[in-house]
Motif scaffolding. Sequence first.
Motif, short mmCIF file in Angstrom:
data_model
loop_
_atom_site.label_atom_id
_atom_site.label_comp_id
_atom_site.label_asym_id
_atom_site.label_seq_id
_atom_site.Cartn_x
_atom_site.Cartn_y
_atom_site.Cartn_z
N ILE A 140 0.84 -1.20 0.00
CA ILE A 140 0.00 0.00 0.00
C ILE A 140 0.87 1.25 0.00
O ILE A 140 0.58 2.22 -0.71
N PHE A 141 1.96 1.24 0.75
CA PHE A 141 2.88 2.38 0.73
C PHE A 141 3.41 2.61 -0.68
O PHE A 141 3.48 3.75 -1.15
N ALA A 174 1.99 1.66 -3.52
CA ALA A 174 0.87 2.11 -4.36
C ALA A 174 0.57 3.59 -4.13
O ALA A 174 0.32 4.34 -5.08
N ASP A 175 0.60 4.00 -2.87
CA ASP A 175 0.32 5.41 -2.55
C ASP A 175 1.40 6.33 -3.14
O ASP A 175 1.10 7.40 -3.65
N LEU A 176 2.65 5.92 -3.06
CA LEU A 176 3.72 6.73 -3.64
C LEU A 176 3.55 6.85 -5.15
O LEU A 176 3.64 7.94 -5.71
N ALA A 209 0.81 6.53 -6.86
CA ALA A 209 -0.36 7.37 -7.13
C ALA A 209 0.00 8.85 -7.01
O ALA A 209 -0.43 9.68 -7.82
N SER A 210 0.83 9.17 -6.03
CA SER A 210 1.28 10.55 -5.85
C SER A 210 2.14 11.01 -7.03
O SER A 210 2.01 12.15 -7.49
N TYR A 240 -0.31 11.64 -9.85
CA TYR A 240 -1.12 12.83 -9.57
C TYR A 240 -0.32 14.11 -9.81
O TYR A 240 -0.86 15.10 -10.30
N GLU A 260 6.95 5.43 2.28
CA GLU A 260 6.14 6.16 3.26
C GLU A 260 6.82 7.45 3.72
O GLU A 260 6.16 8.34 4.28
N ILE A 290 5.34 10.11 1.07
CA ILE A 290 3.90 10.33 0.84
C ILE A 290 3.29 11.06 2.02
O ILE A 290 3.84 11.17 3.07
#
Length: 131
Positions: A24-25, A27-29, A31-32, A35, A128, A131
């Motif tokens: 998830i970390f 994936a979040d990075l 996505a950032s 974006y 992490e 993000i």
Amino acid sequence: YIDTNIWVDLFLDRRGPRGEPLGIFAADLLASIKYNDGQIVVSDMLTNELEGLGLLGDFNAFTSGYLCITLSMDDHKYKDAQRLMRDFNLHAADAAHAVLAHDSDSILVTRDNHFRLVEGFIESFAPEDLI
């Protein structure tokens, strides 16, 4: 420059030793990055490592929507990597990833503690942390 272990975290949805959601970390990075219209720096060495792990198809499908910059090693980069291997006792692949990230002015994203040995050469961060 995202190290191989982060891609593996993403595709295998791995967890850390204390249950941290490493996938998830990652994936979040990513996505950032998307974006913020960022780019992903990759190398033929990274794609070879992912291919050896059976994850190249996942990587290609995932990154198709990103701006990717592809780098390769050359004689100068090999010499720099050999110096890092000798001076800091880094593995060949880690030394090459560090040189590629450094020479492209990229942020190195990794969980590999070996990169702490070369903090004066390249800074590294866990997903992490960014993000």
